[in-house]
Scaffold this motif. Structure first.
Motif, mmCIF file in Angstrom:
data_model
loop_
_atom_site.group_PDB
_atom_site.id
_atom_site.type_symbol
_atom_site.label_atom_id
_atom_site.label_comp_id
_atom_site.label_asym_id
_atom_site.label_seq_id
_atom_site.Cartn_x
_atom_site.Cartn_y
_atom_site.Cartn_z
ATOM 1 N N UNK A 1 27.946 11.540 32.794
ATOM 2 C CA UNK A 1 27.597 12.695 31.967
ATOM 3 C C UNK A 1 26.179 12.599 31.405
ATOM 4 N N UNK A 2 25.604 11.384 31.394
ATOM 5 C CA UNK A 2 24.280 11.210 30.778
ATOM 6 C C UNK A 2 23.310 10.555 31.750
ATOM 7 N N UNK A 3 22.252 11.303 32.111
ATOM 8 C CA UNK A 3 21.173 10.758 32.942
ATOM 9 C C UNK A 3 19.826 10.878 32.233
ATOM 10 N N UNK A 4 19.855 11.023 30.940
ATOM 11 C CA UNK A 4 18.619 11.131 30.178
ATOM 12 C C UNK A 4 17.721 9.921 30.428
ATOM 13 N N UNK A 5 16.457 10.181 30.730
ATOM 14 C CA UNK A 5 15.434 9.133 30.893
ATOM 15 C C UNK A 5 15.793 8.098 31.953
ATOM 16 N N UNK A 6 16.652 8.453 32.873
ATOM 17 C CA UNK A 6 17.150 7.485 33.857
ATOM 18 C C UNK A 6 16.012 6.776 34.589
ATOM 19 N N UNK A 7 14.980 7.521 35.016
ATOM 20 C CA UNK A 7 13.860 6.934 35.759
ATOM 21 C C UNK A 7 12.539 7.076 35.004
#
Length: 427
Positions: free
Chosen positions: A273-279
């Motif tokens: 559900x959370x991909x904030x700032x993933x890369x």
């Protein structure tokens, strides 16, 4: 007469030894002084051996421990088997060697020490630690290893192969802030029961490679910050990672500034559900394979690629953004990003900074980046319904549809990878 003289000398020797012990106690009133009084083989006389004084010592949860004058922490008793039961809420301050953490340079287990329950932050903040011998530490009963070696900032090589991790469930922050670590052996790690790997390698700034081939991540739920700030990590093979149960990938790879290629094509993100700032701030990343990403349950993609300065193409054509509520700064500062492949069903959530400083971006129909249009309004297929946009539909005329440019680049970036020498694009 001679016998009487001999006894007298033994008595004098004993009195002298006692005097030394009393004098030492006066000098070091809070420190233990090891002494040994032995009888001679004839039963007459005595000898007294004074060893170096320990800085401190005691018994903790049934296990002996002491810190030598050489700043070595010794746990257990040679020749014995000792067992402890650590409480789940234990913190670094609860260990009796806590006042000496910053001066401990070496840790060694004596005899066999069996642990049960939690070893949370057991050696955390041992900032001078350079040597760690875990060969006599039985961790088969340990469930919580969170922060176990966190902030051991001076250790450069760590062999964790003696650890039995079969029952471990929590490895959150296990090696976080081991900033000088360059060599790490995790070859024996059994992670089948681990659910939390958040911040596991956070700020391992000098690690250039990681062998995680033994990892079973099928039960892992939390991967937030897992590899964040691994600044020198230039290769990372996660092809064996099973992410079917992962919920959180927040900042998972943020500031991995030496990674040039990342293949996540084996990832199952169906529960994420959370991909904030993933890369975010993967500043040298030029190739990324997200072909397995569906993102149907993701709610946060803010800053997902923010600061990926070198990335030229992003294939997001499999992304389902129907539940996304935050795309703030998603592509911000992607200076070299030229093409974003997307589905015609892309549903943007309004954000005013989605494309800030994407100076090279061109939509599939020729729409060039305009600094006056940096919000999510242009997060659509260029030319769809006659409207300008920054996205390119996969398989559009003049664009690759079977093997994308980024896939070719990815193959060329991976050492020893098979590189296609001939590519026939579909008309």
């Amino acid at each position: 007469m001679l016998r009487g003289i001999h006894v007298g000398r033994a008595t004098v020797s004993m009195m002298l030894a006692i005097s030394i012990a009393i004098a030492a106690a006066a000098i070091w009133p809070n420190q233990s002084l090891a002494a040994e009084v032995e009888s001679s083989s004839e039963g007459f006389g005595s000898s007294f051996q004074v060893e170096d004084a320990d800085i401190d010592s005691g018994v903790y949860d049934g296990v002996d421990w002491r810190i030598t004058t050489n700043n070595e922490l010794l746990i257990g008793n040679a020749g014995d088997v000792q067992e402890f039961e650590y409480k789940q809420d234990r913190d670094a301050e609860d260990y009796p060697w806590n006042p000496y953490r910053e001066q401990i340079t070496s840790v060694r287990f004596m005899g066999t020490v069996r642990g049960n329950g939690s070893a949370r932050t057991m050696f955390a903040r041992c900032e001078s630690l350079t040597n760690l011998d875990l060969s006599s530490f039985d961790t088969s009963g340990i469930t919580d290893m969170s922060g176990m070696f966190a902030n051991c900032t001076n250790i450069t090589a760590l062999d964790l192969s003696p650890l039995n991790t079969a029952n471990a469930t929590n490895m959150s922050g296990l090696l976080s802030w081991c900033t000088h670590l360059t060599t790490l052996d995790l070859s024996s790690f059994d992670t089948n029961n681990v659910t939390d790997m958040s911040s596991m390698f956070y700020h391992c700034e000098n690690l250039a490679s990681l062998d995680l081939s033994s990892f079973d991540t099928s039960n892992v739920v939390n991967l937030r910050f897992c590899f964040a700030d691994c600044h020198n990590l230039d290769t990372l093979d996660l092809s064996n990672f099973d992410t079917a149960n992962v919920h959180d990938m927040f900042a998972m790879f943020t500031r991995c500034r030496s990674l040039t290629a990342l293949d996540l094509s084996s990832f199952d993100d169906s529960n994420v559900y959370n991909m904030e700032s993933c890369f975010q701030d993967c500043s040298t990343l030029t190739a990324i394979d997200l072909s397995s990403f569906k993102t149907e349950n993701v709610t946060d993609m803010s800053s997902m690629f923010n600061g990926c300065y070198a990335l030229e193409e992003a294939d997001l054509s499999t992304f389902d953004t129907g539940k996304v509520e935050d795309m703030r700064a998603m592509f911000k500062n992607c200076y070299e990003l030229r093409t974003i492949f997307a589905s015609s069903d892309w549903q943007p959530y309004y954000d005013a900074q989605m494309f800030v400083s994407c100076d090279s971006l061109i939509g599939g129909n020729g729409t060039k980046y305009n600094s006056e249009h940096t919000d999510s309004e242009y997060a659509r297929i260029d030319g769809k319904e006659g409207l300008p946009g920054y996205f390119t539909e996969k398989g559009a005329p003049g664009k690759p549809s079977r093997l994308t440019d980024v896939e070719v680049k990815f193959k060329a970036t991976i050492p020893d990878a098979e590189v296609d020498t001939k590519v026939d694009w579909d008309d």
